[in-house]
Design a protein around this motif. Structure first.
Motif, PDB file in Angstrom:
ATOM      1  N   LEU A  14     -69.455 -46.407  16.638  1.00 38.97           N
ATOM      2  CA  LEU A  14     -68.671 -45.703  16.993  1.00 38.97           C
ATOM      3  C   LEU A  14     -68.740 -46.052  18.633  1.00 38.97           C
ATOM      4  CD1 LEU A  14     -69.193 -42.488  15.189  1.00 38.97           C
ATOM      5  CD2 LEU A  14     -67.021 -44.017  15.174  1.00 38.97           C
ATOM      6  N   LEU A  17     -67.121 -49.237  19.831  1.00 34.07           N
ATOM      7  CA  LEU A  17     -65.540 -49.175  19.589  1.00 34.07           C
ATOM      8  C   LEU A  17     -64.929 -48.251  20.942  1.00 34.07           C
ATOM      9  CD1 LEU A  17     -65.239 -48.360  15.865  1.00 34.07           C
ATOM     10  CD2 LEU A  17     -64.768 -50.495  17.135  1.00 34.07           C
ATOM     11  N   ARG A  22     -60.989 -49.480  21.716  1.00 35.82           N
ATOM     12  CA  ARG A  22     -60.099 -49.371  20.501  1.00 35.82           C
ATOM     13  C   ARG A  22     -60.319 -47.762  19.936  1.00 35.82           C
ATOM     14  NH1 ARG A  22     -62.451 -53.563  16.553  1.00 35.82           N
ATOM     15  NH2 ARG A  22     -64.299 -53.652  17.948  1.00 35.82           N
ATOM     16  N   LEU A  23     -61.237 -47.036  20.408  1.00 35.18           N
ATOM     17  CA  LEU A  23     -61.211 -45.612  19.730  1.00 35.18           C
ATOM     18  C   LEU A  23     -61.352 -44.590  21.139  1.00 35.18           C
ATOM     19  CD1 LEU A  23     -61.905 -43.812  17.498  1.00 35.18           C
ATOM     20  CD2 LEU A  23     -64.445 -44.146  17.714  1.00 35.18           C
ATOM     21  N   ALA A  55     -60.412 -40.033  12.356  1.00 35.57           N
ATOM     22  CA  ALA A  55     -59.214 -40.819  12.491  1.00 35.57           C
ATOM     23  C   ALA A  55     -57.993 -39.726  13.171  1.00 35.57           C
ATOM     24  CB  ALA A  55     -58.750 -41.719  11.190  1.00 35.57           C
ATOM     25  N   ALA A  58     -58.123 -39.482  16.827  1.00 37.69           N
ATOM     26  CA  ALA A  58     -58.185 -40.541  17.599  1.00 37.69           C
ATOM     27  C   ALA A  58     -56.727 -41.089  17.311  1.00 37.69           C
ATOM     28  CB  ALA A  58     -59.015 -41.547  17.154  1.00 37.69           C
ATOM     29  N   LEU A  60     -55.428 -42.399  14.733  1.00 41.20           N
ATOM     30  CA  LEU A  60     -55.428 -43.802  14.075  1.00 41.20           C
ATOM     31  C   LEU A  60     -55.240 -43.625  12.589  1.00 41.20           C
ATOM     32  CD1 LEU A  60     -58.895 -45.125  15.945  1.00 41.20           C
ATOM     33  CD2 LEU A  60     -56.559 -45.822  16.095  1.00 41.20           C
ATOM     34  N   LEU A  65     -59.725 -47.387  11.382  1.00 42.00           N
ATOM     35  CA  LEU A  65     -60.849 -47.109  11.812  1.00 42.00           C
ATOM     36  C   LEU A  65     -62.181 -47.655  10.888  1.00 42.00           C
ATOM     37  CD1 LEU A  65     -62.576 -45.812  14.055  1.00 42.00           C
ATOM     38  CD2 LEU A  65     -62.151 -43.653  12.950  1.00 42.00           C
TER      39      LEU A  65
END
Length: 554
Positions: A14, A17, A22-23, A55, A58, A60, A65
């Protein structure tokens, strides 16, 4: 690879990411991630729903994810594969070498395997049993002796500083009836209508007479006082001896009478007065417990000036907090269920947090069966089923295990014939036999001069499906222990031991541990011996948390 190590790997993934953009999580990502054994074995060794949890925060799609996490984790040491399933679940398979390393971790930590620091720095007062000293400990009290002592062991294993306390109820009407029953026995009279009967009354009465030969001839009031003081002391000495023989000892024996004699009751009332939680009505003094969830306010001092029953509870709770305890845990029988709301209201009235500073556990009834029929009990009729009766019937280990094996929320029907048996139907025998069998395998290895230490251990050789099942069982022990302490549920340890013993027996049936005949000793034999030693250690640790012995021969 343990669940904790997998959690660390997922947290690291995590973090990567987040670092590459990306996160994005407004509140940051969790320090720990929960991983579990999937219900369907084909889904993998472990699973997590962390992508589903994060998710939405975030912005997403959960599967996206999960896919990113899977890609990160497949490159991590010890993880053989990471697959996305359903709406965003992540199924993980652990490499054989990493999985086998669990056995080494167990042996390196030994008796400390499973120990954690979740309650480090917390002082816990654990009050349990606290049976009135008017007779032997009955079966309900024995349940609390087993569960309470096991819970104390679990909390200590979780880092807490635990004080086991027995509330010695030597103040009130029951003690009066007990004293009058003893005097009646000494004078050859029938027990008072509201008194106690049974052989133990005659035995204690005779002991009092032996200590105070002239007490029987004293005027009634004086004689009752002699029998009260001496009889309670003798009865309580017997209770303490019975508990000690059962493996249960207390750090503090607190006398209820001291609360009234020391002025602690008045101090507690004064504290609540100063907090504005008391008021007067009808000549009595009341505590505003209805402000804190109780169904009504409670009288603390009656209109005649005498303290009501709750006054002792107020003083006792305040005394514990003033002694520096962060958490006060009290174990009570099912007949005390109605006290919970007023006790929690009392806690809140002092400015404390119910459920944190004060916890109350309620235990349900225990019924004993023999030949399929219930054994009747009646304390006043003198046919009480006592701690000694249970131990005589099934032994200390079986009694402790049986009483700790079930959730305290549930009544228990204990089949004495089952728990006294030496068959695999008897859960404690099943677990202890597994430990003894493991010990026998290691003795046989020693007789064959086969080394089974970690020096030549290759964890990657433990690649059989049943070896993996057993290793995953061993890896889950720390989490089981932590949850059992957190939820106040020692029965989780017992059920874990049974499933782990089953995993061992299945492994042993299909994986040859020792060479046969002229077969050469191979590295796989040594690896399996390490797994055997680790399994024995975990079973011993778990049995120890229940106060049950781990025999090496049966």
């Amino acid at each position: 690879m343990t669940p904790d190590q997998l959690s660390t790997a997922i947290v690291s993934a995590l973090g990567r990411l987040v670092d590459d953009g990306r996160l994005a999580l407004p509140d940051g990502f969790p320090a720990e991630v929960r991983v579990e054994r999937p219900k369907v074995k084909e889904h993998g060794d472990y699973a997590t729903n962390i992508a589903l949890q994060l998710a939405k925060k975030a912005g997403l799609n959960p599967r996206d994810l999960a896919q990113w996490l899977a890609a990160e984790l497949e490159s991590a040491d010890g993880i053989a594969s990471a697959e996305v399933a359903g709406p965003g679940f992540l199924n993980l398979r652990v490499a054989a070498g990493a999985q086998g390393q669990v056995a080494a971790v167990v042996l390196e930590r030994g008796g400390d395997y499973g120990r954690n620091d979740s309650y480090a720095g917390q002082r816990v007062n654990l009050e349990f049993v606290s049976a009135n000293p008017t007779g032997p400990i009955h079966i309900g009290g024995v349940r609390w002796a087993a569960v309470g002592d096991s819970l104390g062991r679990l909390l200590t294993f979780a880092g807490a500083d635990v004080t086991r306390e027995y509330y010695f109820n030597d103040h009130g009407a029951q003690i009066d009836r007990f004293a009058r029953s003893l005097l009646a026995s000494a004078r050859g009279q029938d027990a008072p209508e509201d008194g106690y009967g049974g052989q133990y009354i005659h035995d204690i009465s005779a002991d009092v007479v032996a200590q105070h030969p002239g007490a029987v001839a004293l005027p009634d009031a004086e004689a009752v006082e002699v029998f009260r003081a001496a009889g309670v002391e003798l009865m309580f000495a017997e209770i303490k001896r019975s508990l000690h023989d059962f493996g249960v000892d207390f750090d503090v024996y607190f006398h209820e009478n001291d609360l009234h004699a020391s002025g602690a009751v008045e101090r507690a009332i004064g504290r609540l007065d100063a907090l504005g939680k008391m008021y007067e009505s009808g000549g009595a003094r009341w505590l505003r417990t209805s402000d804190y969830g109780d169904d009504k306010d409670r009288v603390v001092v009656k209109s005649d000036g005498q303290p009501a029953y709750i006054s002792g509870d107020l003083a006792y709770y305040l005394d514990k907090r003033e002694r520096g305890f962060d958490r006060c845990l009290i174990m009570l029988g099912a007949d005390h269920h109605g006290y919970v709301s007023r006790m929690m209201a009392m806690c809140a009235a002092f400015g404390d947090e119910p459920g944190v500073n004060l916890e109350i556990l309620i235990g349900q009834m225990v019924n004993l069966l023999r030949d399929g029929q219930p054994l009747r009990m009646s304390k006043r009729a003198g046919t009480v089923i006592s701690l000694e009766d249970l131990v005589d019937a099934i032994g200390i280990d079986a009694a402790r295990y049986a009483l700790s094996r079930y959730s305290t929320d549930s009544p228990i029907d204990l089949d004495l014939d089952l728990w006294a048996s030496t068959t695999n139907d008897n859960p404690v025998y099943y677990v202890q036999y597994a430990h003894a069998r493991l010990s026998s395998i290691l003795r046989n290895a020693d007789d064959l001069a086969i080394a089974h230490g970690l020096q030549n251990f290759d964890p990657a050789l433990l690649e059989h499906e049943k070896e993996g099942d057993l290793l995953r069982a061993l890896a889950s022990f720390p989490e089981v222990v932590a949850r059992a302490a957190q939820l106040r549920e020692p029965h989780r340890v017992a059920r874990y031991l049974e499933s782990t013993a089953a995993a061992f027996h299945t492994f042993y049936a299909v994986c040859r541990v020792l060479p046969q005949g002229d077969e050469d000793v191979a590295d796989v034999h040594r690896a399996r011996l390490v797994l055997v030693a680790a399994t024995r250690q975990v079973l011993a640790n778990g049995l120890g948390l229940l106060g049950v012995t781990a025999p090496e021969r049966m």
